[in-house]
Scaffold this motif. Structure first.
Motif, PDB file in Angstrom:
ATOM      1  N   ASN A  47     -43.408  69.678  -0.340  1.00  0.00           N
ATOM      2  CA  ASN A  47     -44.453  69.525   0.667  1.00  0.00           C
ATOM      3  C   ASN A  47     -45.077  70.889   0.935  1.00  0.00           C
ATOM      4  O   ASN A  47     -44.376  71.874   1.174  1.00  0.00           O
ATOM      5  N   ARG A  52     -56.761  75.366   3.416  1.00  0.00           N
ATOM      6  CA  ARG A  52     -57.355  75.267   2.081  1.00  0.00           C
ATOM      7  C   ARG A  52     -58.444  76.301   1.823  1.00  0.00           C
ATOM      8  O   ARG A  52     -58.833  76.524   0.680  1.00  0.00           O
ATOM      9  N   LEU A  68     -56.158  72.990  -5.390  1.00  0.00           N
ATOM     10  CA  LEU A  68     -55.662  71.945  -4.506  1.00  0.00           C
ATOM     11  C   LEU A  68     -56.750  70.903  -4.267  1.00  0.00           C
ATOM     12  O   LEU A  68     -57.901  71.259  -3.990  1.00  0.00           O
ATOM     13  N   GLN A  70     -59.275  68.371  -2.538  1.00  0.00           N
ATOM     14  CA  GLN A  70     -59.949  68.596  -1.263  1.00  0.00           C
ATOM     15  C   GLN A  70     -60.300  67.330  -0.502  1.00  0.00           C
ATOM     16  O   GLN A  70     -60.784  67.404   0.619  1.00  0.00           O
ATOM     17  N   CYS A  72     -59.407  62.990   0.526  1.00  0.00           N
ATOM     18  CA  CYS A  72     -58.422  61.916   0.617  1.00  0.00           C
ATOM     19  C   CYS A  72     -58.417  61.078  -0.656  1.00  0.00           C
ATOM     20  O   CYS A  72     -59.474  60.689  -1.160  1.00  0.00           O
ATOM     21  N   THR A  75     -56.216  63.675  -6.566  1.00  0.00           N
ATOM     22  CA  THR A  75     -55.073  64.381  -7.132  1.00  0.00           C
ATOM     23  C   THR A  75     -55.582  65.422  -8.121  1.00  0.00           C
ATOM     24  O   THR A  75     -56.734  65.370  -8.563  1.00  0.00           O
ATOM     25  N   VAL A  83     -50.626  67.366  -8.028  1.00  0.00           N
ATOM     26  CA  VAL A  83     -50.757  67.658  -6.602  1.00  0.00           C
ATOM     27  C   VAL A  83     -51.516  66.518  -5.943  1.00  0.00           C
ATOM     28  O   VAL A  83     -52.612  66.140  -6.387  1.00  0.00           O
ATOM     29  N   TRP A  85     -53.206  64.891  -2.461  1.00  0.00           N
ATOM     30  CA  TRP A  85     -53.760  65.183  -1.128  1.00  0.00           C
ATOM     31  C   TRP A  85     -53.070  64.306  -0.088  1.00  0.00           C
ATOM     32  O   TRP A  85     -53.027  63.083  -0.231  1.00  0.00           O
ATOM     33  N   GLU A  90     -52.560  69.614   3.911  1.00  0.00           N
ATOM     34  CA  GLU A  90     -51.228  69.210   3.456  1.00  0.00           C
ATOM     35  C   GLU A  90     -51.314  68.513   2.099  1.00  0.00           C
ATOM     36  O   GLU A  90     -52.179  67.676   1.871  1.00  0.00           O
ATOM     37  N   TRP A  91     -50.370  68.865   1.214  1.00  0.00           N
ATOM     38  CA  TRP A  91     -50.309  68.283  -0.127  1.00  0.00           C
ATOM     39  C   TRP A  91     -48.864  68.032  -0.509  1.00  0.00           C
ATOM     40  O   TRP A  91     -47.938  68.636   0.046  1.00  0.00           O
TER      41      TRP A  91
END
Length: 207
Positions: A47, A52, A68, A70, A72, A75, A83, A85, A90-91
């Motif tokens: 986690n 970001r 990462l 950005q 909802c 991935t 990774v 979302w 949080e990821w």
């Protein structure tokens, strides 16, 4: 479970669904309406919390080999890492890397002294893979999401429910193949629910 050696006890890990392996295998259906259910135990899950829009997030993206996500449902994948979302800051990092602890260590090094957190949560969840032509229809029996390809496709991952169980649901490919990440304490219930939902495609329910 543990075994003793000259250097001391060795802890042997048992996955949350090891006792249902044969049942899940027996539930498999082949053909045009085929569907299979398997467990992928011991996937490394980390986690990650970080702003970001910081250099720390950029460093972490470089460490993972992909920026990462950005938005909802999005991935990002690179090598053994995917990774997912979870929120604006949080990821969840899913990794098949050979060195499990190395992933967490590398991410902590990338975060450095910047605000945020890197926590290994591998023991919190297990991974179920539902795959085959009828996989979407099985999920639709108890998932409130619109899983039609126009709305949900490969690379999408969101938090939802399947039956009464909260899961992270990720569609891996077009087959379709889905991976579900329930809490370990709910994995038994979810696996049995899915086996029961699959029974329509093979005839009578499995006792």
């Amino acid at each position: 479970m543990a075994e003793s050696t000259e250097s001391g006890p060795v802890v042997l890990r048992t996955s949350p669904l090891a006792h249902l392996e044969e049942r899940m295998r027996a539930a498999a259906v082949t053909g045009a309406c085929g569907v299979t259910l398997t467990e992928w135990p011991f996937v490394t899950m980390v986690n990650l919390r970080v702003d970001r829009n910081t250099e720390a997030a950029e460093r972490i993206g470089k460490t993972l080999g992909a920026p990462l996500p950005q938005q909802c449902g999005h991935t990002a994948a690179s090598g053994p890492h995917t990774v997912v979302w979870l929120g604006p800051d949080e990821w969840l990092v899913l990794s098949q890397a050979a060195e499990e602890t190395a992933v967490t260590a590398e991410l902590r090094e990338a975060l450095g002294a910047d605000p945020g957190s890197v926590v290994d949560v591998s023991a919190n969840r297990t991974t179920l893979e539902l795959s085959g032509p009828a996989a979407r229809q099985v999920l639709e029996k108890g998932c409130p999401l619109d899983l039609h390809p126009r709305s949900f496709g490969p690379g999408r991952a969101v938090s939802t429910t399947v039956g009464p169980v909260a899961v992270l649901l990720w569609q891996v490919d077009d087959e379709p193949t889905y991976r579900l990440f329930p809490r370990s304490s709910f994995a038994d219930y979810l696996a049995r629910w899915l086996v029961d939902a699959m029974s329509e495609y093979r005839g009578p329910s499995i006792p």
